[in-house]
Design an enzyme around this catalytic site. Structure first.
Site, PDB file in Angstrom:
ATOM      1  N   TYR A   9     -23.616  11.636  12.765  1.00 19.22           N
ATOM      2  CA  TYR A   9     -22.563  10.595  12.253  1.00 19.22           C
ATOM      3  C   TYR A   9     -22.022  10.647  10.804  1.00 19.22           C
ATOM      4  CZ  TYR A   9     -26.894   8.618  10.823  1.00 19.22           C
ATOM      5  OH  TYR A   9     -28.212   8.425  10.169  1.00 19.22           O
ATOM      6  N   GLY A  10     -22.871  11.457  10.106  1.00 17.59           N
ATOM      7  CA  GLY A  10     -22.441  11.694   8.606  1.00 17.59           C
ATOM      8  C   GLY A  10     -21.961  13.057   8.373  1.00 17.59           C
ATOM      9  N   SER A  11     -22.704  13.695   7.267  1.00 19.42           N
ATOM     10  CA  SER A  11     -22.313  14.927   6.736  1.00 19.42           C
ATOM     11  C   SER A  11     -22.591  15.935   7.529  1.00 19.42           C
ATOM     12  CB  SER A  11     -23.274  14.971   5.202  1.00 19.42           C
ATOM     13  OG  SER A  11     -24.396  15.266   5.770  1.00 19.42           O
ATOM     14  N   LEU A  12     -23.054  15.935   8.596  1.00 20.59           N
ATOM     15  CA  LEU A  12     -23.327  16.788   9.498  1.00 20.59           C
ATOM     16  C   LEU A  12     -22.076  17.271  10.761  1.00 20.59           C
ATOM     17  CD1 LEU A  12     -26.955  16.435  10.445  1.00 20.59           C
ATOM     18  CD2 LEU A  12     -26.077  18.459   9.392  1.00 20.59           C
ATOM     19  N   GLU A  75     -32.790  15.972   6.867  1.00 20.10           N
ATOM     20  CA  GLU A  75     -33.150  14.481   6.905  1.00 20.10           C
ATOM     21  C   GLU A  75     -34.479  14.143   6.276  1.00 20.10           C
ATOM     22  OE1 GLU A  75     -30.483  13.099   7.104  1.00 20.10           O
ATOM     23  OE2 GLU A  75     -29.283  13.762   8.488  1.00 20.10           O
TER      24      GLU A  75
END
Length: 113
Positions: A9-12, A75
């Site tokens: 849901y983010g930088s990935l 992470e």
């Protein structure tokens, strides 16, 4: 070869600064969480289940063990010591955006509590 479906849901996500870690992984599709959660963002976005605010939108990828270990490192998740990790990796249910008739899919997701 063992694979794991992960929800990011983010930088990935595509276009994100860490998406290159998923370059060798299969893109399954866009999805949203079945459960309402809360996303916070300070220096980076993170999701918690301590409040039920909204569905989280993201992407699902099928990753092999090597990629999963790289994402775990990103992470700060230690599978041997989850209680000392920055994030926790847990299974959740998501609904794929392109198939409302399909049953929810079980995937791994990183939480920060």
């Amino acid at each position: 070869m063992k694979t794991t479906d992960i929800f990011v849901y983010g930088s990935l996500r595509k276009g994100g600064s860490n998406h290159s870690l998923l370059a060798s992984s299969k893109f399954i599709g866009r999805a949203k969480t079945v459960q309402k959660l809360i996303m916070r963002a300070h220096a980076f976005p993170f999701v918690s289940d301590d409040q039920q605010v909204s569905f989280i939108h993201g992407e699902v990828y099928r990753v092999n063990r090597s990629v999963l270990r790289m994402v775990d490192r990103l992470e700060s998740y230690d599978v041997l010591s989850p209680e000392n990790s920055w994030y926790e990796r847990e299974e959740i249910l998501v609904k794929m955006d392109d198939d409302d008739l399909q049953s929810p899919r079980k995937v791994a997701m990183y939480f920060n509590r």
